[in-house]
Design an enzyme around this catalytic site. Sequence first.
Site, mmCIF file in Angstrom:
data_model
loop_
_atom_site.group_PDB
_atom_site.id
_atom_site.type_symbol
_atom_site.label_atom_id
_atom_site.label_comp_id
_atom_site.label_asym_id
_atom_site.label_seq_id
_atom_site.Cartn_x
_atom_site.Cartn_y
_atom_site.Cartn_z
ATOM 1 N N GLN A 112 0.826 -1.212 0.000
ATOM 2 C CA GLN A 112 0.000 0.000 0.000
ATOM 3 C C GLN A 112 0.860 1.263 0.000
ATOM 4 O O GLN A 112 0.491 2.278 -0.588
ATOM 5 C CB GLN A 112 -0.915 -0.028 1.229
ATOM 6 C CG GLN A 112 -2.122 0.874 1.134
ATOM 7 C CD GLN A 112 -3.287 0.237 0.386
ATOM 8 O OE1 GLN A 112 -3.633 -0.895 0.613
ATOM 9 N NE2 GLN A 112 -3.896 0.992 -0.508
ATOM 10 N N LYS A 127 -2.628 -0.837 6.671
ATOM 11 C CA LYS A 127 -3.647 -1.870 6.433
ATOM 12 C C LYS A 127 -4.057 -2.426 7.778
ATOM 13 O O LYS A 127 -3.245 -2.455 8.714
ATOM 14 C CB LYS A 127 -3.068 -3.002 5.591
ATOM 15 C CG LYS A 127 -4.111 -3.863 4.917
ATOM 16 C CD LYS A 127 -4.467 -3.289 3.567
ATOM 17 C CE LYS A 127 -5.567 -4.022 2.882
ATOM 18 N NZ LYS A 127 -5.733 -3.503 1.491
ATOM 19 N N ASP A 167 -11.863 -3.681 2.291
ATOM 20 C CA ASP A 167 -11.019 -4.677 1.628
ATOM 21 C C ASP A 167 -11.843 -5.974 1.699
ATOM 22 O O ASP A 167 -13.063 -5.908 1.923
ATOM 23 C CB ASP A 167 -9.660 -4.811 2.336
ATOM 24 C CG ASP A 167 -8.643 -5.603 1.511
ATOM 25 O OD1 ASP A 167 -8.096 -5.031 0.545
ATOM 26 O OD2 ASP A 167 -8.414 -6.793 1.791
ATOM 27 N N SER A 380 -10.502 6.879 -2.787
ATOM 28 C CA SER A 380 -10.619 7.110 -1.341
ATOM 29 C C SER A 380 -9.988 8.455 -0.976
ATOM 30 O O SER A 380 -10.525 9.205 -0.149
ATOM 31 C CB SER A 380 -9.888 6.011 -0.562
ATOM 32 O OG SER A 380 -10.700 4.876 -0.419
HETATM 33 P P1 NDP Z 1 -14.677 -8.734 -1.456
HETATM 34 O O1 NDP Z 1 -14.750 -9.275 -0.083
HETATM 35 O O2 NDP Z 1 -15.704 -7.785 -1.929
HETATM 36 O O3 NDP Z 1 -14.627 -9.945 -2.500
HETATM 37 C C1 NDP Z 1 -13.650 -10.915 -2.435
HETATM 38 C C2 NDP Z 1 -13.942 -11.986 -3.462
HETATM 39 O O4 NDP Z 1 -12.845 -12.882 -3.530
HETATM 40 C C3 NDP Z 1 -15.155 -12.843 -3.098
HETATM 41 O O5 NDP Z 1 -15.741 -13.333 -4.261
HETATM 42 C C4 NDP Z 1 -14.511 -13.957 -2.280
HETATM 43 O O6 NDP Z 1 -15.246 -15.146 -2.263
HETATM 44 C C5 NDP Z 1 -13.216 -14.164 -3.038
HETATM 45 N N1 NDP Z 1 -12.180 -14.645 -2.127
HETATM 46 C C6 NDP Z 1 -11.693 -14.023 -1.029
HETATM 47 N N2 NDP Z 1 -10.774 -14.762 -0.420
HETATM 48 C C7 NDP Z 1 -10.680 -15.892 -1.143
HETATM 49 C C8 NDP Z 1 -9.892 -17.041 -1.029
HETATM 50 N N3 NDP Z 1 -9.013 -17.196 -0.021
HETATM 51 N N4 NDP Z 1 -10.030 -18.016 -1.981
HETATM 52 C C9 NDP Z 1 -10.934 -17.878 -2.983
HETATM 53 N N5 NDP Z 1 -11.718 -16.795 -3.141
HETATM 54 C C10 NDP Z 1 -11.582 -15.820 -2.238
HETATM 55 O O7 NDP Z 1 -13.211 -8.092 -1.569
HETATM 56 P P2 NDP Z 1 -12.668 -7.011 -2.630
HETATM 57 O O8 NDP Z 1 -13.289 -7.236 -3.959
HETATM 58 O O9 NDP Z 1 -12.753 -5.695 -2.001
HETATM 59 O O10 NDP Z 1 -11.123 -7.399 -2.683
HETATM 60 C C11 NDP Z 1 -10.600 -8.360 -3.600
HETATM 61 C C12 NDP Z 1 -9.115 -8.152 -3.771
HETATM 62 O O11 NDP Z 1 -8.870 -6.831 -4.275
HETATM 63 C C13 NDP Z 1 -8.274 -8.255 -2.493
HETATM 64 O O12 NDP Z 1 -7.001 -8.758 -2.830
HETATM 65 C C14 NDP Z 1 -8.141 -6.801 -2.055
HETATM 66 O O13 NDP Z 1 -7.003 -6.608 -1.247
HETATM 67 C C15 NDP Z 1 -7.971 -6.132 -3.418
HETATM 68 N N6 NDP Z 1 -8.279 -4.700 -3.485
HETATM 69 C C16 NDP Z 1 -9.467 -4.200 -3.043
HETATM 70 C C17 NDP Z 1 -9.739 -2.860 -3.170
HETATM 71 C C18 NDP Z 1 -11.036 -2.269 -2.777
HETATM 72 O O14 NDP Z 1 -11.221 -1.066 -3.001
HETATM 73 N N7 NDP Z 1 -11.984 -3.020 -2.242
HETATM 74 C C19 NDP Z 1 -8.738 -1.927 -3.721
HETATM 75 C C20 NDP Z 1 -7.557 -2.572 -4.231
HETATM 76 C C21 NDP Z 1 -7.347 -3.913 -4.090
HETATM 77 P P3 NDP Z 1 -16.175 -15.513 -0.987
HETATM 78 O O15 NDP Z 1 -17.318 -14.554 -1.027
HETATM 79 O O16 NDP Z 1 -16.562 -16.943 -1.190
HETATM 80 O O17 NDP Z 1 -15.306 -15.307 0.217
HETATM 81 O O1 2IT Z 2 -5.916 -2.555 -1.325
HETATM 82 C C1 2IT Z 2 -6.434 -1.425 -1.400
HETATM 83 O O2 2IT Z 2 -5.910 -0.503 -2.045
HETATM 84 C C2 2IT Z 2 -7.712 -1.194 -0.726
HETATM 85 N N1 2IT Z 2 -8.258 -2.125 -0.124
HETATM 86 C C3 2IT Z 2 -8.341 0.164 -0.728
HETATM 87 C C4 2IT Z 2 -7.786 1.013 0.370
HETATM 88 C C5 2IT Z 2 -8.426 2.365 0.546
HETATM 89 O O3 2IT Z 2 -7.991 3.049 1.491
HETATM 90 O O4 2IT Z 2 -9.321 2.741 -0.195
#
Ligand code: NDP
Ligand code: 2IT
Length: 448
Positions: A112, A127, A167, A380
């Site tokens: 990050q 984080k 996240d 953000s």
């Molecule tokens: P969510 O919780 O909204 O969604 C996560 C998705 O991934 C779900 O479909 C979940 O399935 C699946 N998942 C999570 N863990 C596992 C696992 N161990 N094995 C298989 N499937 C898994 O999270 P986000 O979409 O917010 O985040 C997804 C990724 O993006 C992460 O790596 C996060 O760090 C990254 N990220 C997120 C940002 C954000 O703004 N939200 C910004 C930048 C990066 P299930 O529902 O079955 O658990």
């Molecule tokens: O991995 C990421 O960049 C995030 N989960 C978003 C963090 C944020 O502060 O919006």
Amino acid sequence: MESLYVKRILNEVAEKNSGEKEFVRAVEEVLSSLDGVIQLNPKFEQSAILERIVEPERVVIFRVPWQDDNGNFRVNRGFRVQFNSAIGPYKGGIRLHPSVNLGILKFLAFEQVFKNSLTTLPIGGGKGGCDFDPHGKSDGEVMRFCQSFMTELFRHIGPDTDVPAGDIGTGAREIGFMFGQYKRLSNEFTGVLTGKGLTYGGSLIRPEATGYGLVYFSEQMLNVKNDSLEGKRCLISGSGNVAQFCAEKLIQMGAVPVTMSDSSGFIYDKEGITEEKSAFIKELKNVRRGRISEYVKEYKNAVFTANKRPWGVKADCAFPCATQNELDENDAADLIKNGLILVAEGANMPSTHGAISAFKKAGVLFAPGKAANAGGVATSALEMSQNSMRLSWTRDEVDEKLKSIMERIHENTLNAAREYGQEGDYIAGANIAGFLKVANAMMAQGLV
Ligand code: NDP
Ligand code: 2IT
């Protein structure tokens, strides 16, 4: 060739953090891009910049007690890793997942730092999270957990100190509960969290931003090669926040997403996920909190494969949007054999080291998460600006800013790679550009 300085620091990090394999790998990946920079700037070694940049400024670990619907007392472990505040307040999400531990959060916070630097906005890196599993919990249980989590966290954060966000496992519902508790404890209505609801300080486009930004970035990568996303068949993993809006923007750009997944398996819809189908997935995952397998009950021509990831399906582009280490070298070999041209990471570190080497060797365009998924945290930061000014920008204003931020990240990444002799290498470029801004700010601020 790694410089002696980089080598020494890598050895020290591996030794000091031996149980934290994700963190050690993240440090290796960043530092191994920095040789040229370190050699050209001896001041960084003289000022112990690497020693300092791999050590979090502060880590808080705390007990999170809460009561479930049956009256049982439950206890989880909460964390906040405040990694680097050289260029702004700590900023980064909160992960709620049973796998959460210190090593995973240190890796995410470390990534990050460089991602936030790349956004060009004034945000440091942090984080947090907890080994709480929101799956199958009632709204009441999630609320009581979030209130307890914030009851401790609130002492350590603040709109000018540390601004958490969503996240994995933390979405609008959880941010709402945490914000409510922070406000109650501090008696202040401030922009202490991002990803808030629109009625209480949230920004338009923040929910969409990570997925949209990922697709904008990918389009720019293809444009450099006189190509575009139009008509490309795309694999997406995950079906959460990032995956959903990656799919939505791909469809708008004329691409054809054909897979999505969750932790139980993946769906393959050879006819393509359309706008209507994507709305179904959003309702399924965000409102009903159901499983992705239900998609094939609604859309009969699609197939669900249990306990597998989608990387065996033939496609042009891959967008891993679920979690770390979800795409390994065997998956990479399958994708390459099937003619893949681009991988852009929506998740943080979803590709293993072996997978990345294979993509590099095969000449696949590869965008690391810290560049490609930076649109989320960038938006953000736009939410923080709006909160400070106590006004709200329109959807179009925020989307335009997001687009131009992704363009800048793309350009700065390519320029840094070129300047240090690694033309076209988005990993090296992102690490170098991200590092330089933070390292120079640390230099200017003395030994702190
Ligand atoms: P969510 O919780 O909204 O969604 C996560 C998705 O991934 C779900 O479909 C979940 O399935 C699946 N998942 C999570 N863990 C596992 C696992 N161990 N094995 C298989 N499937 C898994 O999270 P986000 O979409 O917010 O985040 C997804 C990724 O993006 C992460 O790596 C996060 O760090 C990254 N990220 C997120 C940002 C954000 O703004 N939200 C910004 C930048 C990066 P299930 O529902 O079955 O658990
Ligand atoms: O991995 C990421 O960049 C995030 N989960 C978003 C963090 C944020 O502060 O919006």
